[in-house]
Scaffold this motif. Structure first.
Motif, mmCIF file in Angstrom:
data_model
loop_
_atom_site.group_PDB
_atom_site.id
_atom_site.type_symbol
_atom_site.label_atom_id
_atom_site.label_comp_id
_atom_site.label_asym_id
_atom_site.label_seq_id
_atom_site.Cartn_x
_atom_site.Cartn_y
_atom_site.Cartn_z
ATOM 1 N N LYS A 1 4.417 1.457 -11.939
ATOM 2 C CA LYS A 1 5.681 0.771 -12.242
ATOM 3 C C LYS A 1 6.879 1.553 -11.706
ATOM 4 C CE LYS A 1 3.780 -1.259 -16.471
ATOM 5 N NZ LYS A 1 3.917 -1.364 -17.940
ATOM 6 N N ARG A 2 6.789 2.890 -11.718
ATOM 7 C CA ARG A 2 7.915 3.717 -11.273
ATOM 8 C C ARG A 2 7.897 3.965 -9.768
ATOM 9 N NH1 ARG A 2 10.794 6.374 -15.285
ATOM 10 N NH2 ARG A 2 9.884 6.356 -17.362
ATOM 11 N N ALA A 3 6.732 3.870 -9.138
ATOM 12 C CA ALA A 3 6.627 4.194 -7.714
ATOM 13 C C ALA A 3 7.354 3.150 -6.871
ATOM 14 C CB ALA A 3 5.163 4.288 -7.316
ATOM 15 N N ARG A 4 7.654 3.553 -5.657
ATOM 16 C CA ARG A 4 8.327 2.651 -4.728
ATOM 17 C C ARG A 4 7.394 1.503 -4.335
ATOM 18 N NH1 ARG A 4 10.597 7.010 -0.465
ATOM 19 N NH2 ARG A 4 10.693 5.130 0.835
ATOM 20 N N PRO A 5 7.943 0.351 -3.946
ATOM 21 C CA PRO A 5 7.079 -0.829 -3.668
ATOM 22 C C PRO A 5 6.078 -0.582 -2.551
ATOM 23 C CG PRO A 5 9.368 -1.473 -3.917
ATOM 24 C CD PRO A 5 9.356 0.018 -3.899
ATOM 25 N N GLU A 6 6.472 0.091 -1.463
ATOM 26 C CA GLU A 6 5.529 0.292 -0.372
ATOM 27 C C GLU A 6 4.390 1.214 -0.785
ATOM 28 O OE1 GLU A 6 9.117 3.077 0.285
ATOM 29 O OE2 GLU A 6 8.708 0.997 -0.295
ATOM 30 N N ILE A 7 4.654 2.154 -1.713
ATOM 31 C CA ILE A 7 3.586 3.042 -2.187
ATOM 32 C C ILE A 7 2.616 2.244 -3.059
ATOM 33 C CG2 ILE A 7 3.065 5.199 -3.385
ATOM 34 C CD1 ILE A 7 4.643 5.553 -0.819
ATOM 35 N N HIS B 1 -10.275 -3.929 2.832
ATOM 36 C CA HIS B 1 -11.094 -4.749 3.738
ATOM 37 C C HIS B 1 -11.000 -4.131 5.128
ATOM 38 C CE1 HIS B 1 -12.814 -8.163 5.916
ATOM 39 N NE2 HIS B 1 -13.258 -8.595 4.733
ATOM 40 N N PRO B 2 -12.108 -3.763 5.733
ATOM 41 C CA PRO B 2 -12.045 -3.012 6.991
ATOM 42 C C PRO B 2 -11.493 -3.813 8.161
ATOM 43 C CG PRO B 2 -14.310 -3.583 6.453
ATOM 44 C CD PRO B 2 -13.501 -3.956 5.242
ATOM 45 N N LEU B 3 -11.637 -5.134 8.138
ATOM 46 C CA LEU B 3 -11.210 -5.909 9.287
ATOM 47 C C LEU B 3 -9.705 -6.142 9.314
ATOM 48 C CD1 LEU B 3 -14.088 -8.569 9.405
ATOM 49 C CD2 LEU B 3 -13.925 -6.388 10.607
ATOM 50 N N SER B 4 -9.053 -6.022 8.144
ATOM 51 C CA SER B 4 -7.612 -6.295 8.090
ATOM 52 C C SER B 4 -6.796 -5.089 7.627
ATOM 53 C CB SER B 4 -7.337 -7.480 7.162
ATOM 54 O OG SER B 4 -7.800 -7.171 5.858
ATOM 55 N N ILE B 5 -7.435 -3.921 7.527
ATOM 56 C CA ILE B 5 -6.753 -2.760 6.973
ATOM 57 C C ILE B 5 -5.585 -2.320 7.839
ATOM 58 C CG2 ILE B 5 -8.485 -1.268 8.067
ATOM 59 C CD1 ILE B 5 -6.531 -0.547 4.858
ATOM 60 N N CYS B 6 -5.777 -2.292 9.176
ATOM 61 C CA CYS B 6 -4.721 -1.762 10.042
ATOM 62 C C CYS B 6 -3.516 -2.696 10.093
ATOM 63 C CB CYS B 6 -5.280 -1.539 11.443
ATOM 64 S SG CYS B 6 -6.490 -0.205 11.507
ATOM 65 N N GLN B 7 -3.763 -4.001 10.090
ATOM 66 C CA GLN B 7 -2.645 -4.942 10.135
ATOM 67 C C GLN B 7 -1.796 -4.842 8.865
ATOM 68 O OE1 GLN B 7 -4.363 -8.794 10.810
ATOM 69 N NE2 GLN B 7 -5.174 -8.276 12.864
ATOM 70 N N LYS B 8 -2.461 -4.674 7.736
ATOM 71 C CA LYS B 8 -1.722 -4.601 6.476
ATOM 72 C C LYS B 8 -0.978 -3.265 6.322
ATOM 73 C CE LYS B 8 -4.895 -7.593 3.904
ATOM 74 N NZ LYS B 8 -5.828 -7.674 2.758
ATOM 75 N N ILE B 9 -1.594 -2.206 6.816
ATOM 76 C CA ILE B 9 -1.044 -0.875 6.516
ATOM 77 C C ILE B 9 -0.038 -0.402 7.555
ATOM 78 C CG2 ILE B 9 -2.567 0.736 7.739
ATOM 79 C CD1 ILE B 9 -2.961 2.161 5.052
ATOM 80 N N SER B 10 0.028 -1.055 8.721
ATOM 81 C CA SER B 10 0.939 -0.604 9.778
ATOM 82 C C SER B 10 2.400 -0.619 9.343
ATOM 83 C CB SER B 10 0.750 -1.465 11.030
ATOM 84 O OG SER B 10 -0.526 -1.231 11.577
ATOM 85 N N PRO B 11 2.934 -1.689 8.744
ATOM 86 C CA PRO B 11 4.353 -1.635 8.311
ATOM 87 C C PRO B 11 4.607 -0.587 7.231
ATOM 88 C CG PRO B 11 3.294 -3.621 7.494
ATOM 89 C CD PRO B 11 2.342 -3.012 8.482
ATOM 90 N N ILE B 12 3.613 -0.359 6.373
ATOM 91 C CA ILE B 12 3.800 0.652 5.313
ATOM 92 C C ILE B 12 3.864 2.045 5.923
ATOM 93 C CG2 ILE B 12 2.796 1.632 3.230
ATOM 94 C CD1 ILE B 12 1.517 -1.088 2.694
#
Length: 1067
Positions: free
Chosen positions: A403-409, A421-432
Motif C-alpha cells: 500500500k505504501r510502495a510506489r505504483p510501478e514497484i 508469464h514467460p511469453l509476456s514478461i519483457c513487454q510488461k516489465i519494459s516500461p517499469i
C-alpha cells in the motif's frame, strides 16, 4: 638548593622572547623544550608553566618541529593531568588551531601562486611559444598539472603536519576519562580533515588508531582516570564518534573501513546498557544498505532495508504517542515511509534466485567460513536468524508494504511474484524498468532484476519445453534500450546456473538450440531449496508450476501409488474404515485415561529438567567463576612477569645509557685533548677512530712530551736569534763609529739654523702682541670712571642687602636658641621625673624583697623549731622504746630463770601436780574471744553467774597491768579489728586508735598524739619474738608484772639475746 635563575618559567619565557627578538627562534624552541622536559619542572606551578607551553607550541608550529612538540606535550600532560586538565585542553586546542591556520595560509598561498601562473600564461605574446622546453620536458616525465605540483610543494607539507598534530593529540588524550570530551572532539576534527582533503590512507590509519585506543582502554581499565566503557555517557560519545567514522567512510567510498566501523558500532551497542537513539540506528541501517549494495550482497541489503523500514514505523508510533522526542527520531513523514517501503520491496525483488557470485560449485555453499560470515551479518542486523527471500516477502506483506510502495514497484511485484508469464514478461516489465532506470537511486537494481527475470524465465521454460531455439529466448528476454541483454550475457548466465546446479540446460551452438534436462532420474536443484550463498529460495519454491517434469513424476510415483491404494482401500473395504475409526477411538480413550497421569509426569519431568538446568547453570557459573579466577590470576602473574621484565629492560637500558654517556663524555674529553695536541707545526698525529685504546694518562704524557719539545725548540730558536742579533748590532756600531763626527757637524749646523729662525719668529710675535696690548689699554682707559661709579653702587646695594639678611638671621637664631633652651629644660624635667620614678620603683622592690626575706626567715625558724620539737619527741619515744625493750629483756631473763629452776626442782606424783595446778589437764589459754571450757562454765553456773558464749577478757589481762595497755593499732588501715580478739600491741610511734581517742575524751584527758607511750599503769608492750609465757607456754596468769623502771634495768648481754647498739658497750 635553589634552582638556577634560568630554570624559573618566567625567566625561561623572557629568555626565549629575547632569543626570538634577535632572530634565534630555533634556540628559543630548544630552550623551552629543555625546560618543559626537565625534572625540575614537575614541581613548578601549572599557572606559571602554561605560558611557556603555549609559546613552545606556537614556535613548534612555526618551525614544523612536531617531534619536539609531542615530547613536550607528553611531559606537560604527565605534570598537569592530576591537578588541572583544563590547561591541557587549552594547550592542545591552541596546537590544533595553529596547525589549521597554517594549512589555510598555505592553501591561500597556493591559490595566489596558481592565479599568478594563470595570469602569466594569459599575457603571453606569442601563443605558439607558450610551451617552453622546460614545461615540455616536465610534462613528459610527469603527468601532473601545475596546480598539483603547486599543492604538493606548498600545501602538502602543512597537511602532513596537521595530520601528525591530530594523531599526536589523540595519543596524548587517550585512556583518560577527564579528557574524554576533548578526545572525541579531536577525533571529529580528524574525520572532517580526512573528508575535506580526501585523505583515504590517513583515514584508514585514523580508524585503526581509534580501535587500538579502545582496546587499550579495555586492557588498562583498572588505572586511575581510565575510561570505563560501562558508563552510558562514555559509551554514547564513542558511538557518536563511530557513527561519524561510518559516515566519512561511506562518503570516501572506503567500504571495507565502513564495514569495520559497522562492526565497531555493533560491539559498542552490545556493551551499552541503554538503548541507542532511533536516529542513530536509522543512520546505521541506512549505511549498511549502501555497504551491502556495493558488496553485491542483495539478500542482506534487502534485510537492512527491512530493518530500516521497521525502525521508521516504530519511530513514527513513538513520536505520535509521545514516548520519545522528535529530535531523537528520524524523519517519519508519509513520503519517507513510502520511499523506504519502495526500496524494501524493490531490494527484495532484486535478490537473485540463483547465485551470481564467482564460486567453484555447490560445495562452497556449505563452507563453514561462509556460514560464519552469514552469521556475523545476521548479528550486525540484529536478527535472530539469517534472512531469506521468502521470509522478507512474507514480512513485507504482513506489514502492508504494497500500500505504501510506489505504483510501478507494486506492478513489478505482481508481474514477478504473482502472475509471472514467460511469453509476456519483457513487454510488461519494459516500461517499469524504464521508470526505475530514470531514478538515480533505483538504477542500481536493474541488473539484479534482470538476473531474477532470466532465472524465472528459464525455470518455467524448462517445465514446458524440452528444446527451445536460442533466438526465441532472445526475443523473450528483450529489455528497454539502455538495459538490453546480449546473447553472450544469456550464455554466461546459463553456464553459471549449470555450474551451480541450479539449471540443467545444454546449448548446441551449431543449431542454436537449448535442450532442457529430460532425464527422469536426474536430481537438479531447480526444484530444491537455494543455497546459502546464492539462491535465496525457501524450501517451498516461489516458482509457479505449470506442469510436473518427468524427473518429478518418477521421483513421486511411489508416494502417489501409496496414496491411491490407500484411498481405494477406503472405498472397497468398509471394515478398514471401521477398524481405523475404532483404533482412533481407542487411542483417544487411552489418551483421556492417561491424560492426568501424563500431565503429572510431564510436570514432574519439567521440575526435574528445571532442577537439572539450575544445577547445570550453577555448575557452569561456578566453572566460569573458577575460569575467570584462574584467568585473572594468570593475567596477574603474566602482568607481574611483564612488569619485572620491563623493569629489568629499563634497568639494562639505563645502565647502557649511562655507560654510553660516560663513554661519550670520555671520548669528547679525549677529542678535546687530541685537538690541543694537534695545534702547532709539529703536532702529533693521533688516530681519532682509535679512541678506545687511549686513556687520559697516556694523552697527558703525550701532551707533556709535546710541550717539552716545543719548549726546547723555542729555546733553541731564541738562542740562535739572540746570537744573530748580537753580531748584527756589533756590525752596526762599528759602521756607526766611523760616521758619528760627520753626523755631529751636520746636526749642529741644522740646530743653529733652526734656533735663529725660531728666535726671529718669537721677537716678531712679541712686538706685535705688545702693540695690540697698548692699543687696548688706550681704548679701555675711557671707561674707568664709569666702571668705578657702577662698582660703588653695586657694593652699597649689596651691603644693605647683606645687613638686612644678617638681622633676619640673628632673629631666627634667637628664636632657635629659645626653642632649644625650652626643649632642654623640658627634657631635663622629664629625665628627672623618670629618674625619680625608677628610684621609687627600686625602693619598693627592695622593700618587698626585704619583707619576703624576713617572712622566709620566719618560716625557716618556725620550721626549724617544729623540727627540733619533733626531734625531741622522737628522741623521747626512742628512749621509752629502749626502756620497754630493756624491761622486756629483763622479764625474759626472769622467765628463763624460773623455767630453769622449775626444771631443776624434783617432780612430785602426777595426782599431786594436778591438784596444785587445780586440774588434771593443761588449762586452755585464757585468750579474749576464745570459747569457755566446760569447767569454767560449770564453775560460773555454780556461782550463779551468767555463762557468756566467749571470753571478753583474758584472766591474764585482768590480773596484769599489761592487759590494760593501749591496744596495738594495725599497720594496715583497711583492716578493721574484730570486736572480740586479742588487744593490740602498744608500740612506740604508732597512731592511737579511735577507741583510745574516745576513752581519752570520756576521761577528760587530751587526745593522745601519734606517738604511743606505755600507760601509767605500768603495762608494757609484748615482745615480737616471745609471747611472755614460759617454755611450755604456761605461766601463771596472776603473776604480777615486774616494775617498769628503766634505771634498774640493764642489758643482760647473754648469748642469743638482742642488745641495742647504743647499750652494747655499757656495763
Amino acid at each position: 638548593m635553589a634552582p638556577p635563575p634560568h630554570q624559573k618559567p618566567e625567566n625561561v619565557l623572557k629568555r626565549a622572547q629575547e632569543l626570538m627578538g634577535v632572530g634565534q627562534s630555533p634556540a628559543a624552541l630548544v630552550l623551552l623544550h629543555e625546560h618543559i622536559t626537565s625534572k625540575r619542572s614537575r614541581n613548578v606551578p601549572i599557572a606559571s608553566l602554561e605560558p611557556v607551553m603555549l609559546l613552545l607550541v606556537e614556535q613548534s608550529v612555526e618551525q614544523k618541529k612536531g617531534k619536539l612538540a609531542k615530547d613536550a606535550l607528553y611531559q606537560y600532560k604527565n605534570i598537569s593531568q592530576n591537578t588541572n586538565v583544563g590547561t591541557i585542553e587549552l594547550v592542545l586546542k591552541k596546537f590544533i588551531e595553529l596547525a589549521e591556520e597554517k594549512v589555510k595560509t598555505a592553501q591561500a598561498k597556493a591559490d595566489e601562486v596558481q592565479s599568478t601562473l594563470e595570469t602569466t600564461a594569459s599575457t603571453v605574446d606569442d601563443l605558439e611559444a607558450s610551451e617552453t622546453p622546460e614545461s615540455i620536458l616536465l610534462s613528459t616525465v610527469s603527468g601532473e598539472q601545475s596546480r598539483d605540483r603547486t599543492d604538493r610543494a606548498i600545501v602538502t607539507p602543512w597537511l602532513k603536519f596537521l595530520w601528525e598534530t591530530y594523531r599526536t593529540v589523540l595519543d596524548i588524550l587517550r585512556n583518560n576519562a577527564r579528557l574524554e570530551i576533548m578526545y572525541q572532539s579531536t577525533a571529529m576534527q580528524a574525520f572532517e580533515f580526512c573528508q575535506k582533503y580526501t585523505r583515504k590512507t590517513e583515514f584508514r590509519r585514523l580508524c585503526e588508531l581509534l580501535r587500538n585506543h579502545v582496546q587499550t582502554a579495555a586492557k588498562y581499565s583498572a588505572q586511575m582516570h581510565a575510561i570505563n566503557l560501562n558508563e552510558p555517557e562514555t559509551l554514547q560519545r564513542h558511538l557518536e564518534t563511530r557513527f561519524q567514522q561510518l559516515n566519512v567512510a561511506v562518503e570516501l567510498e572506503l567500504w571495507q573501513e565502513a564495514f569495520r566501523s559497522v562492526e565497531d558500532i555493533h560491539n559498542l551497542l552490545n556493551l551499552s546498557k541503554r538503548p541507542p537513539k532511533n536516529i542513530m540506528m536509522a543512520n546505521y541501517y541506512e549505511k549498511l544498505t549502501r555497504i551491502f549494495l556495493v558488496g553485491e550482497n542483495y539478500l542482506f541489503h534487502a534485510a537492512a532495508w527491512s530493518r530500516y523500514y521497521n525502525l521508521l514505523r516504530q519511530s513514527a508510533a513513538m513520536v505520535a504517542s509521545g514516548q520519545s522526542k522528535k529530535a531523537d527520531n528520524p524523519a517519519t513523514s508519509e513520503a519517507d515511509l513510502s520511499k523506504a517501503a519502495s526500496f524494501v520491496l524493490l531490494s527484495a525483488l532484486a535478490i537473485p534466485v540463483i547465485s551470481t557470485s564467482r564460486s567453484r560449485g555447490a560445495l562452497v555453499d556449505i563452507d563453514e567460513a561462509k556460514k560464519n560470515k552469514n552469521s556475523r551479518l545476521t548479528h550486525l542486523l540484529g536478527m535472530a536468524q539469517a534472512p531469506t527471500r521468502a521470509v522478507l516477502f512474507k514480512d513485507a506483506m504482513s506489514k502492508g508494504l504494497l500500500k505504501r510502495a510506489r505504483p510501478e514497484i507494486r506492478e513489478l511485484y505482481n508481474i514477478l511474484e504473482v502472475d509471472f508469464h514467460p511469453l509476456s514478461i519483457c513487454q510488461k516489465i519494459s516500461p517499469i524498468l524504464a521508470q526505475i532506470g530514470a531514478d538515480a537511486e533505483m538504477e542500481k537494481y536493474v541488473l539484479p532484476l534482470q538476473q531474477v527475470i532470466l532465472t524465472r524465465l528459464f525455470q518455467q521454460l524448462s517445465q514446458v519445453y524440452e528444446t527451445v531455439d536460442l533466438a526465441f529466448v532472445e526475443n523473450l528476454a528483450k529489455f528497454p534500450e539502455p538495459f538490453q541483454v546480449t546473447r553472450d550475457t544469456i550464455e554466461k548466465f546459463i553456464m553459471n546456473g549449470n555450474k551451480k546446479g541450479d539449471l540443467a540446460i545444454r546449448m548446441d551452438h551449431a543449431t542454436g538450440v537449448l535442450s532442457f534436462d529430460t532425464d527422469v532420474f536426474s536430481s537438479t536443484k531447480a526444484i530444491q531449496a537455494g543455497s546459502s550463498s546464492g539462491s535465496a529460495e525457501s524450501e517451498t519454491s516461489s516458482v509457479q508450476r505449470l506442469q510436473n517434469t518427468p524427473s518429478e513424476i518418477v521421483r513421486t510415483q511411489l508416494a502417489r501409488l501409496a496414496k491411491c491404494l490407500y484411498v481405494t482401500c477406503q472405498y472397497i473395504d468398509p471394515s478398514f474404515n471401521e477398524a481405523r475409526v475404532k483404533a482412533r477411538e481407542a487411542a483417544y480413550a487411552r489418551a483421556r485415561a492417561g491424560a492426568n497421569q501424563e500431565h503429572r509426569e510431564t510436570l514432574a519431568r519439567k521440575e526435574i529438567i528445571q532442577k537439572r538446568k539450575e544445577e547445570a547453570s550453577e555448575i557452569q557459573a561456578r566453572k566460569e567463576k573458577e575460569d575467570a579466577t584462574r584467568k585473572r590470576i594468570k593475567a596477574a602473574q603474566l602482568q607481574e612477569a611483564e612488569d619485572n621484565r620491563l623493569k629489568l629492560e629499563q634497568k639494562e637500558r639505563e645502565e647502557k645509557r649511562m655507560k654510553a654517556e660516560l663513554d661519550r663524555v670520555r671520548k669528547e674529553e679525549l677529542k678535546k685533548q687530541i685537538a690541543d695536541l694537534k695545534i702547532g707545526p709539529k703536532a702529533i698525529d693521533i688516530d681519532v677512530d682509535d679512541l678506545d685504546n687511549l686513556d687520559a694518562n697516556r694523552l697527558r704524557a703525550m701532551k707533556l712530551a709535546q710541550l717539552e719539545r716545543e719548549k726546547n725548540d723555542i729555546n733553541e730558536k731564541l738562542r740562535v736569534t739572540g746570537k744573530r742579533i748580537d753580531h748584527l748590532e756589533r756590525a752596526f756600531r762599528k759602521e756607526e763609529a766611523q760616521k758619528l763626527p760627520e753626523d755631529y757637524a751636520q746636526q749642529r749646523e741644522r740646530d743653529l739654523e733652526a734656533y735663529e729662525k725660531t728666535k726671529a719668529q718669537t721677537l716678531k710675535e712679541a712686538e706685535a702682541k705688545h702693540k695690540e696690548n697698548v692699543e687696548l689699554k688706550h681704548r679701555l682707559s675711557r671707561l674707568v670712571d664709569r666702571y668705578e661709579s657702577y662698582r660703588e653702587n653695586i657694593v652699597e646695594r649689596r651691603h644693605d642687602e647683606f645687613e638686612k639678611r644678617r638681622r633676619d638671621a640673628e632673629r631666627e637664631l634667637e628664636k632657635a636658641k629659645a626653642a632649644r633652651r625650652k626643649e632642654f629644660r623640658d627634657r631635663k624635667a622629664r629625665e628627672k621625673r623618670e629618674r625619680e620614678e625608677r628610684e621609687r620603683m627600686l625602693r619598693e622592690e627592695e622593700e618587698r624583697a626585704a619583707k619576703e626575706a624576713e617572712e622566709k626567715a620566719e618560716r625557716e625558724a618556725k620550721k626549724k623549731a617544729e623540727f627540733a620539737e619533733l626531734k625531741a619527741i622522737r628522741e623521747k619515744e626512742r628512749q621509752e622504746a629502749l626502756e620497754m625493750a630493756a624491761l622486756q629483756e629483763r622479764r625474759a631473763e626472769e622467765a628463763a630463770r624460773r623455767r630453769a629452776d622449775a626444771k631443776a626442782a624434783p617432780r612430785g606424783p602426777p595426782a599431786m601436780e594436778r591438784q596444785d595446778s587445780g586440774s588434771g589437764v593443761r588449762p586452755p589459754l585464757p585468750l579474749a574471744g576464745a570459747k569457755l571450757g566446760w569447767r569454767e562454765k560449770e564453775k560460773l553456773r555454780a556461782e550463779g553467774k551468767e555463762v557468756p558464749s566467749a571470753r571478753t577478757e583474758s584472766p591474764m589481762a585482768r590480773a596484769s597491768p599489761m592487759g590494760r595497755a593501749v591496744p596495738m593499732e594495725r599497720t594496715d588501715s583497711n583492716e578493721r579489728p574484730a570486736p572480740s580478739g586479742p588487744p593490740r600491741l602498744a608500740l612506740a610511734g604508732g597512731k592511737p586508735s579511735w577507741r583510745d581517742r574516745e576513752a581519752a575524751k570520756s576521761g577528760g584527758e587530751p587526745a593522745p598524739s601519734s606517738s604511743r607511750v606505755p600507760s601509767s599503769s605500768g603495762g608494757a608492750p609484748l615482745s615480737r619474738g616471745r609471747s611472755g609465757r614460759g617454755e611450755n607456754g604456761r605461766e601463771d596468769a596472776g603473776s604480777p608484772a615486774a616494775p617498769a623502771s628503766s634505771e634498774s634495768l640493764r642489758p643482760s648481754a647473754a648469748p642469743g639475746k638482742f642488745v641495742p647498739p647504743h647499750l652494747r658497750n655499757k656495763t
